[in-house]
Design an enzyme around this catalytic site. Structure first.
Site, PDB file in Angstrom:
ATOM      1  N   CYS B 176       0.864  -1.192   0.000  1.00 58.08           N
ATOM      2  CA  CYS B 176       0.000   0.000   0.000  1.00 58.08           C
ATOM      3  C   CYS B 176       0.893   1.233   0.000  1.00 58.08           C
ATOM      4  O   CYS B 176       0.636   2.233  -0.665  1.00 58.08           O
ATOM      5  CB  CYS B 176      -0.885   0.044   1.242  1.00 58.08           C
ATOM      6  SG  CYS B 176      -1.874  -1.420   1.543  1.00 58.08           S
ATOM      7  N   HIS B 180       1.080   5.173  -1.411  1.00 57.42           N
ATOM      8  CA  HIS B 180       0.359   6.008  -0.449  1.00 57.42           C
ATOM      9  C   HIS B 180       1.171   6.424   0.770  1.00 57.42           C
ATOM     10  O   HIS B 180       0.627   6.527   1.863  1.00 57.42           O
ATOM     11  CB  HIS B 180      -0.927   5.306  -0.007  1.00 57.42           C
ATOM     12  CG  HIS B 180      -1.932   5.174  -1.109  1.00 57.42           C
ATOM     13  ND1 HIS B 180      -2.647   6.247  -1.593  1.00 57.42           N
ATOM     14  CD2 HIS B 180      -2.348   4.101  -1.828  1.00 57.42           C
ATOM     15  CE1 HIS B 180      -3.461   5.832  -2.557  1.00 57.42           C
ATOM     16  NE2 HIS B 180      -3.291   4.539  -2.723  1.00 57.42           N
ATOM     17  N   ARG B 224     -13.068  -0.027  -2.002  1.00 57.10           N
ATOM     18  CA  ARG B 224     -11.859   0.728  -2.350  1.00 57.10           C
ATOM     19  C   ARG B 224     -10.605  -0.122  -2.085  1.00 57.10           C
ATOM     20  O   ARG B 224      -9.705  -0.208  -2.909  1.00 57.10           O
ATOM     21  CB  ARG B 224     -11.832   2.033  -1.549  1.00 57.10           C
ATOM     22  CG  ARG B 224     -10.627   2.932  -1.724  1.00 57.10           C
ATOM     23  CD  ARG B 224     -10.430   3.401  -3.138  1.00 57.10           C
ATOM     24  NE  ARG B 224      -9.609   2.478  -3.902  1.00 57.10           N
ATOM     25  CZ  ARG B 224      -9.349   2.602  -5.195  1.00 57.10           C
ATOM     26  NH1 ARG B 224      -9.829   3.597  -5.896  1.00 57.10           N
ATOM     27  NH2 ARG B 224      -8.595   1.738  -5.815  1.00 57.10           N
ATOM     28  N   CYS B 228      -7.745  -1.643  -4.641  1.00 56.96           N
ATOM     29  CA  CYS B 228      -6.322  -1.344  -4.430  1.00 56.96           C
ATOM     30  C   CYS B 228      -5.509  -2.634  -4.450  1.00 56.96           C
ATOM     31  O   CYS B 228      -4.451  -2.698  -5.074  1.00 56.96           O
ATOM     32  CB  CYS B 228      -6.108  -0.647  -3.091  1.00 56.96           C
ATOM     33  SG  CYS B 228      -6.315   1.145  -3.162  1.00 56.96           S
TER      34      CYS B 228
END
Lengths: 205, 267
Positions: B176, B180, B224, B228
């Site tokens: 992730c 991010h 979401r 991802c």
């Protein structure tokens, strides 16, 4: 044999640097168990694949502090030794094919087909040609890549190696190890090389 | 029901039947322009969610009105901004979607399979979950995110979520964190939020669920995260699993103090 020694020393360095408490080890364990129970293999994206982190993935998953120079150097050394240069010493393929690979974001997702052709998705993170304005900025701009550097043997070799295994130069780079991880094949890497280095490529105009 | 919503609803129905007739995409675009000038289509999901919340259903033929989302049975105001949290009755940390499954199985008598049959809706296959989440979340609009990590299991969910966030694996070595954990980054032209930067995390977390214009549906945080994971080249996460709750816990805690402003409208 040499590779094995480098890999072992990398593991040893990472192990020696680990100073996690019992509590933190327990969180790690819970997390790893959840990866086993909470995910379903689908298409080319398998549970097995995410459970089997290699030494580099393991070292680059740390968040408590940045890796020491020693760990970074060990990663880069071990990854440099993985690089396979083109079998015919010919580095450049077709830039127009390279452009297609750079545009293509498919491959290895749970929604993609097994054994399908993977893209490089270079534009997701890099500016490359001037014409394509939809580019990301996680990686540096590659516009005029060849124009700025020329294409002597050292540049060819370095660029090939960077695409093949980015972590040979930057430990824990965000960039996928396209050759090493089998995302792009030798011909595809040649095409991406041409996109960057061929004087006729729009990258260099 | 506000008059503007009735108009929006009618336009939606109209546009759907028209698009169905000839499948024209320019009419779809015209539909969106019209809707956007009227308000957020998520309001339709909120209304449907309210109906679903109050309607007697399931083998036990009871409504969800006695469901305890953490603030006491039937209390919706402020529930969403405190989730995920520890629930004593199950001795687990749950996010909203897990808690809804719990209420629908215990109160209404549905099986888990029935309660999770359509987590993400599509044309012709609407989800009951997305409207329920939209309705419940909307009841916290204007309130501050306030996540507890006091209970050891809440602390564990946060710590496990953090580890998942940074876990690099798969064919592309992605975590992730790859996309991010830095400021002002983009994939193509899509802005990426830095989920370990407080103000960015707040901006992102306080605007889910959202009506996705590109999908024509209200999407929840579970959706979401699932998408991802797909782009991360990870296998498919099981819906409302503990790993997803942990990730949501990590994101929610990072957004602590942010003023909740959803269901929102997104690309």
């Amino acid at each position: 044999m040499k590779n094995l020694i480098v890999l072992c020393s990398l593991t040893a360095i990472i192990a020696a640097c680990a100073t996690t408490s019992e509590v933190e080890k327990n969180y790690d364990k819970v997390m790893l168990n959840l990866l086993k129970t909470d995910f379903i293999s689908k298409g080319p994206a398998t549970v097995e694949r995410i459970l089997t982190q290699d030494d580099v993935q393991k070292a680059c998953s740390t968040f408590t502090s940045a890796n020491s120079d020693k760990v970074s150097e060990a990663i880069q050394k071990s990854q440099l030794s993985t690089i396979k240069y083109p079998s015919d010493s010919n580095y450049l393929g077709s830039w127009s094919e390279g452009e297609k690979i750079a545009q293509n974001g498919r491959g290895m997702q749970s929604s993609d087909e097994v054994g399908g052709v993977n893209g490089g998705n270079c534009y997701a993170c890099h500016q490359i040609t001037k014409a394509e304005i939809s580019y990301g900025n996680i990686g540096p701009s590659l516009y005029h890549y060849g124009k700025l550097r020329g294409s002597n043997e050292a540049t060819l070799k370095y660029t090939w190696a960077k695409i093949y295994n980015s972590q040979a130069f930057t430990a824990c780079s965000n960039m996928p190890r396209f050759g090493h991880s089998g995302i792009l094949n030798e011909k595809q890497i040649k095409d991406v090389m041409a996109l960057l280095l061929d004087p006729a490529s729009p990258v260099n105009n | 029901m506000k008059p503007k919503l009735v108009i929006t609803a009618l336009l939606l129905l109209n546009a759907f039947s028209y698009a169905h007739a000839d499948g024209s995409s320019s009419d779809e675009i015209a539909k969106y322009r019209q809707i956007l000038s009227e308000g957020n289509p998520a309001e339709l999901w909120e209304m449907r969610g309210e109906e679903l919340w109050k309607k007697k259903a399931g083998p036990k033929n009871v409504s969800l009105e006695q469901c305890d989302l953490g603030k006491g049975p039937g209390i919706l105001k402020g529930a969403y901004v405190e989730l995920p949290k520890y629930f004593m009755d199950v001795n687990k940390v749950m996010d909203l979607e897990q808690r809804l499954i719990y209420c629908r199985t215990t109160l209404q008598g549905l099986t888990v399979k029935q309660a999770t049959a359509v987590p993400f809706g599509s044309v012709g296959h609407p989800s009951d979950i997305e409207p329920l989440v939209a309705y419940i979340a909307a009841e916290s609009r204007g309130m501050a995110i306030k996540i507890s990590t006091k209970h050891p299991l809440e602390k564990e969910a946060y710590e496990v979520g953090k580890r998942l966030f940074y876990y690099r694996a798969g064919s592309h070595d992605f975590a992730c964190a790859t996309c991010h954990s830095q400021d002002n980054k983009r994939i193509r032209l899509q802005d990426l939020s830095n989920l370990v930067n407080k103000s960015d995390a707040q901006k992102t977390y306080t605007t889910w669920p959202a009506y996705r214009v590109s999908q024509g549906e209200v999407r929840t945080m579970q959706h979401r995260l699932s998408d991802c994971m797909r782009q991360q080249r990870f296998p498919e996460p099981k819906y409302a699993s503990e790993s997803m709750t942990s990730l949501i816990m990590f994101m929610a805690k990072n957004a602590d103090g942010g003023i909740y402003d959803a269901p929102a409208l997104k690309r």
